[in-house]
Design an enzyme around this catalytic site. Structure first.
Site, short mmCIF file in Angstrom:
data_model
loop_
_atom_site.label_atom_id
_atom_site.label_comp_id
_atom_site.label_asym_id
_atom_site.label_seq_id
_atom_site.Cartn_x
_atom_site.Cartn_y
_atom_site.Cartn_z
N LYS A 53 0.85 -1.20 0.00
CA LYS A 53 0.00 0.00 0.00
C LYS A 53 0.88 1.25 0.00
O LYS A 53 0.66 2.18 -0.76
CB LYS A 53 -0.93 0.00 1.23
CG LYS A 53 -2.05 -1.03 1.13
CD LYS A 53 -2.81 -1.23 2.45
CE LYS A 53 -3.81 -2.37 2.31
NZ LYS A 53 -4.55 -2.70 3.53
N GLN A 97 -4.50 -1.39 9.79
CA GLN A 97 -4.49 -2.73 9.18
C GLN A 97 -5.10 -3.75 10.14
O GLN A 97 -4.77 -3.79 11.33
CB GLN A 97 -3.05 -3.12 8.80
CG GLN A 97 -2.92 -4.41 8.02
CD GLN A 97 -3.54 -4.36 6.62
OE1 GLN A 97 -3.62 -3.31 6.00
NE2 GLN A 97 -3.98 -5.50 6.13
N ASP A 120 -10.86 3.01 4.52
CA ASP A 120 -11.31 1.62 4.46
C ASP A 120 -12.84 1.53 4.32
O ASP A 120 -13.36 0.48 3.94
CB ASP A 120 -10.93 0.89 5.76
CG ASP A 120 -9.66 0.07 5.62
OD1 ASP A 120 -9.40 -0.46 4.53
OD2 ASP A 120 -8.95 -0.04 6.64
N1 GUN Z 1 -7.04 -6.77 6.36
C1 GUN Z 1 -7.44 -7.49 5.29
N2 GUN Z 1 -8.04 -6.69 4.38
C2 GUN Z 1 -8.01 -5.45 4.89
C3 GUN Z 1 -8.49 -4.18 4.40
O1 GUN Z 1 -9.08 -4.05 3.32
N3 GUN Z 1 -8.27 -3.12 5.24
C4 GUN Z 1 -7.65 -3.25 6.44
N4 GUN Z 1 -7.50 -2.15 7.18
N5 GUN Z 1 -7.21 -4.40 6.91
C5 GUN Z 1 -7.38 -5.48 6.13
#
Ligand code: GUN
Length: 298
Positions: A53, A97, A120
Site C-alpha cells: 500500500k 491494518q 477503508d
Molecule cells: N485486512 C485485510 N483486508 C483489509 C483491508 O481491506 N483493510 C484493512 N484495514 N485491513 C485489512
C-alpha cells in the site's frame, strides 16, 4: 474461451490516471493527498499488504507513512494515536491494518477514525451510508474493486443473480450492498448455508470470499457466469507454497464468461481503490467536488 480478468493491468491503469489527477490537485488546489497506515504487531501477511500500500501510494504522488506499533500496545494508546492523526488537517486518510491483536477491540478502533478519513469505509457511519445507497461515501476497497471488474465485463447488472460466498464485514457484506445497488438479486452464502452448489449454479455472478483454497468447484458454476475470486490462500502445490484463491481456477475457467486469477486479480484492485479512496477523502475534507478528480463510476 473465458476472459481472464487482468486485475493487475486494470489497477495499474487506474493508478496511472489517478496520478495525473493528484498532480492537478497539487497544482490547482495546493492539496497534497496524505495517507497514514497503522500496523500493530508483526503479522507477516499484514506487513506485506501494508508495504504494498505504501509503495503504491508513493509511486503515484500520495504522501504515505506506515506507523508501526508494538503488539502489546494498550487500546487507549492506539486510540490516542488515531485521535492525533484525526486532528492533523494535513492527513487525509487513515487505515488501521486488520486483524488487530486480540486484546484490542477492533470496532472501537475503527469507529475512532474520523468518518471523512476512513479510507477503508469500515466506520459505522460509512457502513450506514453504503447500506442506504448514499453517494459520496467511502466504500470498502476490495468489494468496490471487485464490482469495477465485474462491470468492465458486463456494464448492466440489473436483474442478474449474484451470489456472494462469505459474510465478512470487509468483503461479503459490503459486496452484497454494492451488487444490490446495481439491481442484482443477491444471495449471501456462509458457513451455515445449505445447498451451496445448487445456489451457486443459478448465479450469473459469483464472488468468493471465504478464505478456503479451491473451495468453489466447476460443477457449482453456471456456464457463462462471471467469477470473482477474492481469496488469497497459501497452499502446498507439488511441494511448494503457492498463493491460490477460493476458486478451483483451472476447472472453473473452462465454463465461465470471465474469471479473476489469483494472484493478479482482485488483490491489485484493492490497493488501487485505496488510492482512489484517499483522493476522495482529500476532496471531502478540502470541500472539493470529487467528480473533477475521481471517475464517477468508481
Ligand atoms: N485486512 C485485510 N483486508 C483489509 C483491508 O481491506 N483493510 C484493512 N484495514 N485491513 C485489512
Amino acid at each position: 474461451m473465458a476472459i481472464i480478468i487482468n486485475g493487475k493491468e486494470i489497477a495499474s491503469d487506474l493508478c496511472k490516471k489517478l496520478s495525473q489527477k493528484i498532480e492537478a490537485l497539487k497544482k490547482k488546489h495546493n492539496i497534497f493527498p496524505c495517507l497514514k497506515v497503522i500496523l500493530v504487531g508483526s503479522n507477516p501477511a499484514s506487513q506485506v499488504y501494508v508495504r504494498n500500500k505504501q509503495k503504491k501510494a508513493e509511486s503515484i504522488g500520495i504522501s504515505s507513512e506506515t506507523i508501526i506499533l508494538p503488539d502489546n500496545i494498550l487500546e487507549d494508546e492506539l486510540i490516542a494515536k488515531i485521535n492525533e492523526l484525526n486532528s492533523d488537517p494535513s492527513i487525509h486518510g487513515i487505515l488501521v491494518q486488520l486483524p488487530l491483536p486480540r486484546h484490542i477491540k477492533a470496532s472501537r478502533v475503527i469507529n475512532t477514525v474520523s468518518v471523512e478519513k476512513d479510507v477503508d469505509g469500515f466506520h459505522d457511519e460509512n457502513v450506514g451510508r453504503l447500506v442506504k445507497g448514499e453517494k459520496n461515501c467511502l466504500t470498502p476497497c476490495t468489494p468496490k474493486g471487485s464490482l469495477h471488474l465485474i462491470k468492465l465485463v458486463e456494464s448492466n447488472l440489473s436483474g442478474k443473480n449474484a451470489v456472494v460466498i462469505g459474510r465478512s464485514n470487509i468483503v461479503g457484506k459490503p459486496m452484497f450492498h454494492l451488487l444490490l445497488q446495481e439491481n442484482c438479486t443477491v444471495t449471501i452464502l456462509h458457513s451455515q448455508s445449505r445447498n451451496l452448489a445448487e445456489c451457486c449454479s443459478k448465479a450469473d455472478i459469483v464472488v468468493a470470499a471465504v478464505g478456503k483454497p479451491n473451495f468453489v468447484q466447476k460443477d457449482w458454476i453456471k456456464k457463462g457466469a462471471i467469477v470473482i475470486d477474492v481469496g488469497i490462500n497459501s497452499a502446498n502445490v507439488g511441494g511448494q507454497a503457492k498463493l491460490v484463491g477460493d476458486v478451483d481456477f483451472d476447472g472453473v475457467k473452462e465454463k465461465v464468461k470471465a474469471i479473476t486469477p489469483v494472484p493478479g486479480g482482485v488483490g491489485p484492485m484493492t490497493i488501487a481503490l485505496l488510492m482512489i479512496n484517499t483522493v476522495i477523502a482529500a476532496c471531502l475534507q478540502e470541500k472539493i467536488d470529487t467528480s473533477d478528480f475521481v471517475d464517477q463510476s468508481l
